[in-house]
Design an enzyme around this catalytic site. Structure first.
Site, PDB file in Angstrom:
ATOM      1  N   PHE A 120       0.837  -1.199   0.000  1.00  0.00           N
ATOM      2  CA  PHE A 120       0.000   0.000   0.000  1.00  0.00           C
ATOM      3  C   PHE A 120       0.879   1.258   0.000  1.00  0.00           C
ATOM      4  O   PHE A 120       1.786   1.394   0.809  1.00  0.00           O
ATOM      5  CB  PHE A 120      -0.911  -0.010   1.237  1.00  0.00           C
ATOM      6  N   LYS A 139       9.671   2.835   6.603  1.00  0.00           N
ATOM      7  CA  LYS A 139       9.021   3.088   7.889  1.00  0.00           C
ATOM      8  C   LYS A 139       9.630   2.258   9.024  1.00  0.00           C
ATOM      9  O   LYS A 139       9.706   2.720  10.161  1.00  0.00           O
ATOM     10  CB  LYS A 139       7.528   2.775   7.769  1.00  0.00           C
ATOM     11  N   MET A 177      -0.525  32.948 -22.518  1.00  0.00           N
ATOM     12  CA  MET A 177       0.646  32.663 -23.347  1.00  0.00           C
ATOM     13  C   MET A 177       0.294  31.678 -24.455  1.00  0.00           C
ATOM     14  O   MET A 177       0.765  31.786 -25.584  1.00  0.00           O
ATOM     15  CB  MET A 177       1.786  32.123 -22.468  1.00  0.00           C
TER      16      MET A 177
HETATM   17  C1  TPP Z   1       1.964  22.739 -15.398  1.00  0.00           C
HETATM   18  C2  TPP Z   1       1.896  23.399 -16.725  1.00  0.00           C
HETATM   19  N1  TPP Z   1       0.924  23.095 -17.609  1.00  0.00           N
HETATM   20  C3  TPP Z   1       0.861  23.691 -18.813  1.00  0.00           C
HETATM   21  C4  TPP Z   1       1.796  24.626 -19.175  1.00  0.00           C
HETATM   22  C5  TPP Z   1       1.712  25.310 -20.541  1.00  0.00           C
HETATM   23  N2  TPP Z   1       1.444  26.755 -20.364  1.00  0.00           N
HETATM   24  C6  TPP Z   1       2.437  27.671 -20.384  1.00  0.00           C
HETATM   25  S1  TPP Z   1       1.894  29.205 -20.086  1.00  0.00           S
HETATM   26  C7  TPP Z   1       0.299  28.680 -19.968  1.00  0.00           C
HETATM   27  C8  TPP Z   1      -0.816  29.646 -19.693  1.00  0.00           C
HETATM   28  C9  TPP Z   1      -0.708  30.275 -18.363  1.00  0.00           C
HETATM   29  O1  TPP Z   1      -1.922  30.939 -18.092  1.00  0.00           O
HETATM   30  P1  TPP Z   1      -2.051  32.023 -16.970  1.00  0.00           P
HETATM   31  O2  TPP Z   1      -1.556  31.475 -15.677  1.00  0.00           O
HETATM   32  O3  TPP Z   1      -3.421  32.575 -16.980  1.00  0.00           O
HETATM   33  O4  TPP Z   1      -0.967  33.108 -17.413  1.00  0.00           O
HETATM   34  P2  TPP Z   1      -1.031  34.154 -18.633  1.00  0.00           P
HETATM   35  O5  TPP Z   1      -0.206  33.580 -19.738  1.00  0.00           O
HETATM   36  O6  TPP Z   1      -2.460  34.335 -19.016  1.00  0.00           O
HETATM   37  O7  TPP Z   1      -0.413  35.394 -18.076  1.00  0.00           O
HETATM   38  C10 TPP Z   1       0.213  27.304 -20.169  1.00  0.00           C
HETATM   39  C11 TPP Z   1      -1.024  26.527 -20.168  1.00  0.00           C
HETATM   40  C12 TPP Z   1       2.817  24.900 -18.238  1.00  0.00           C
HETATM   41  N3  TPP Z   1       3.805  25.758 -18.508  1.00  0.00           N
HETATM   42  N4  TPP Z   1       2.838  24.307 -17.030  1.00  0.00           N
END
Ligand code: TPP
Ligand code: MG
Lengths: 165, 576
Positions: free
Chosen positions: B111, B161, B479
């Protein structure tokens, strides 16, 4: 293809600490960095250390980068790249034959002694042979045995140490 | 002294000077948690183990001391895989303690059994599976040594453990203080080779268009003062990578700012046209070089790094120096003595021409339009202490934070550079604030990132770690939306976060924060002033920002840095 004619290879003698998982660390590093291992042999040299002989495919990555990445593993103590001309390198092969004709035993014995090999078992038309030598010697040994009915064959990886200066 | 392995672990952490552990209990680590009650170490109970890992990382980056995370086996160990990978890529010194099923059950699919050392082998600098409680003091000592020496990084210790559980005779041990580490395979070289240093100095003296390419290694080796001295003495402009923001004050006249995919025009083009790149603790990451075969085509390269595997990994150096940046730079300064460097007048004026024509800039908001994220960041910057620690998530807001904040102090910028881990900012900010309680700590976060790790605001409330969060809510995975707009004909796929849920104000309030929503430019200053005045609980300020705003400049992925795209309103000169 003959094993000794594989794409350009490098032979590394890697001294590692005898710690649990060290072989996994080395093998894992090769896998995740895209370095190809041609052969690998490992055994303890004393209580504390083991020596791994790794033959790597030189085309998969620059050898310098392979050595440096290996060196980053905490349990890797020393890495020597062995020059084929000057180092002592041996590989071993075990071969089981099933002779097509009864009267071929003598031919095979002669062949084996020509290579300084050994006959480990003979029973009727079945024979088990071994040879420890340079990989190209092993290649030609195996090639010469072809007509005698190779049933099974096992080669080790190379082991090597630096030559005498 | 006789004790059990669980007590020994806490004693070993105390011995290493650990002040705070970020963690979460569970079955296999239960005995260790029993000893937590009696130890003189603060334990911060997180809400998700990933948060504990990033907290340890933020703590380490801000304080320079190794961060410690402690969790149970199985799902908890896998929950820290992301922060371990993050710390590994950004070379953050961390020690992770994981519980494991009893030694005799390993390999039986017991587990909550996972092969933790196997899973983390490629994302830790080193890891241990302990079988004998008597080994605990020495292994913990080694782990801290490895995490903090040479190129820093995370080290994991997996504790079955049976060796920590007082009820189990396997756990009985005799405490012995650790002895000096004996690691024949780990001998970092700190001093550069004098002949190489000589050669590097000669190149630096003769260069006409030199650039110091400063990376995160400068901060890791605490070499900010040396960097500044070298830049000033040789009159050499400096670019500071995403990992090195703050290594040289942004307001220093020699600092060109951040290079790379979203670097500013001058920093990017300075590297492109340099005749010498002096790379100090930087690693020619693809986000900096753009297309490699057209990167800095005329530059000779001097590369200084403590990790020899970085030397020549990406770009062949003309001079490679293995050593600690602080010591190597000091040696370069010694070697330089009173020597004069070549005249950089023409180069400097070219650079200032670029700076004048292509400053980092954005168009102000339309009257009645949404807030500009860049303006929000500038407003927080101007209203907060100079040594404010800023942690960012990953996305557009991260790039704007790096671009528009003025980093005049080292160790004030925390971000996930190598792994690009969304959700990094809130837990990293909590970790930094736990280590530096007297400093103002702002997390600059995106709406996407916020939804990944905002539960650590509960930790911040309950543990009284009053961070501030600027939530730049552009209602998008911005982004990704930007890339879809630019490279996929604006076919927006799965990037809309416009909700209408969550209500970030209610959500933040429910987690014990003061929450403020800002829509109007006229409210920005007041809201920030209010946030900065609150010190007894976390604050979340939600800024409703322009959804369509893009990050500029930009070097499109796979393109040459010379193809840098400036914002549409900055006409790019036709280069001669
Ligand atoms: C854990 C993870 N999943 C997906 C991505 C791909 N990714 C890079 S930037 C982004 C968007 C981020 O969105 P937000 O936090 O709203 O920031 P913004 O770009 O809008 O400022 C994504 C999905 C990543 N970098 N990390
Ligand atoms: Mg967003």
């Amino acid at each position: 293809m003959k094993r000794s004619q594989l794409a350009e290879t490098h032979t590394l003698a890697v001294l590692v600490e005898n710690k649990a998982g060290v072989l996994a660390r080395v093998a894992g590093l090769f896998a995740r960095r895209g370095f190809n291992i041609d052969s690998l042999a490992v055994a303890p040299t004393d209580e504390r250390f083991s020596r791994i002989t790794i033959v790597v495919d030189a085309e998969s990555a620059p050898i310098d980068q392979i050595k440096k990445q290996l060196d980053k593993l905490i349990n890797v103590v020393d890495i020597v790249e062995l020059q084929p001309e000057s180092s002592a390198l041996r590989e071993m092969v075990l071969v089981r034959l099933e002779l097509p004709e009864d009267d071929q035993v003598d031919d095979v014995l002669q062949l084996v002694s020509g290579f300084n090999g050994a006959v480990l078992r003979v029973r009727g038309t079945q024979m088990i042979l071994s040879l420890s030598s340079r990989p190209d010697e092993l290649d030609s040994f195996v090639e010469k045995l072809q007509p005698y009915g190779i049933r099974e064959l096992q080669r080790t990886g190379a082991i090597a140490i630096p030559g005498i200066e | 002294m006789e004790m059990d392995g669980g007590q020994a672990l806490l004693k070993a952490l105390e011995y290493e000077g650990v002040e705070v552990v970020f963690g979460y209990p569970g079955g296999a680590i239960l005995p260790v948690y029993d000893s937590v009650l009696d130890a003189g170490i603060r334990h911060v109970l997180v809400r998700h183990e990933q948060g504990a890992g990033h907290m340890a990382s933020g703590y380490a980056h801000a304080t320079g001391k190794p961060g410690v995370v402690m969790v149970t086996s199985g799902p908890a160990a896998t929950n820290i895989v992301t922060p371990l990978a993050d710390a590994y890529l950004d070379s953050v010194p961390m020690v992770a303690i994981t519980g494991q099923v009893p030694y005799g059950l390993i390999g039986t699919d017991a587990f909550q059994e996972t092969d933790t050392t196997g899973i983390t082998m490629s994302i830790t600098k080193h890891n241990y599976l302990v079988s004998d409680p008597n080994d605990i003091p020495q292994i913990v000592h080694e782990a801290f040594h490895i995490a903090t020496h040479g190129r820093p990084g995370p080290v994991l210790i997996d504790l079955p453990k049976n060796i920590t559980d007082a009820m189990n005779p396997d756990s009985k041990m005799t405490w012995r203080d650790p002895v000096a580490v004996d690691l024949p395979g780990f001998q970092p070289v700190l001093d550069g080779d004098p002949a190489d240093i000589e050669a590097a100095v000669k190149l630096l003296k003769d260069a006409e268009r030199p650039v110091i390419y400063a990376g995160g290694g400068i901060l890791k080796s605490r070499a900010a003062a040396e960097l500044q001295a070298l830049a000033e003495k040789t009159n050499t402009p400096v670019v500071t990578t995403l990992m090195a923001r703050g290594a040289l004050p942004d307001s220093h006249e020699l600092n060109l700012g951040m290079p790379g995919m979203h670097g500013n025009y001058t920093a990017v083009m300075a590297m492109q046209e340099a005749d010498l790149l002096l790379a100090l603790g930087s690693r020619f990451d693809d986000r900096v070089t753009g297309r490699l075969d057209s990167f800095a085509p005329d530059a000779k390269v001097v590369h200084v790094d403590i990790d020899p595997a970085e030397l020549g990994k990406i770009r062949h150096p003309d001079v490679a120096i293995r050593g600690d940046a602080k010591r190597v730079i000091a040696a370069m300064l010694d070697t330089l003595g009173t020597a004069q460097t070549a005249d950089h007048g023409a180069w400097r004026s070219k650079l200032s021409g670029w700076q004048e024509n292509y400053p980092l800039a954005y168009e102000p908001a339309e009257p009645g339009g949404k807030l500009k994220p860049q303006m929000v960041i500038e407003s927080i910057r101007d209203a907060s202490p100079k040594d404010t620690i800023v942690a960012s998530g990953v996305g557009q807001h991260q790039m704007w934070a790096s671009q528009y904040w003025t980093f005049d102090h080292a160790y004030t910028w925390l971000n996930s550079g190598g792994l690009g881990t969304m959700g990094y900012s809130i837990p990293a900010a909590v970790g930094a604030k736990a280590g530096m309680p007297d400093r103002t700590v702002w997390a600059i976060d995106g709406d996407g990132c916020f939804q990944m790790t905002c539960q650590e605001l509960i930790t911040a409330s309950v543990e009284n770690i009053p961070i501030k969060v600027a939530l730049l809510n552009n209602t998008y995975l911005g982004m990704v939306r930007q890339w879809q707009e630019m490279f996929y004909e604006n076919r927006l796929s799965e990037v809309d976060l416009s909700g209408p849920v969550p209500d970030y104000i209610k959500l933040s309030e429910a987690m014990g924060c003061v929450a403020i929503r800002v829509e109007d430019p006229d409210e920005v200053e007041d809201a920030i002033a209010r946030a900065n005045a609150i010190n007894d609980r976390p604050v979340v300020v939600e800024f409703l920002t322009e959804p369509g705003e893009n990050v500029y400049p930009m070097v499109p992925g796979g393109k040459s840095n010379s193809d840098i795209v400036v914002p549409p309103f900055q006409e790019k000169e036709t280069r001669s």
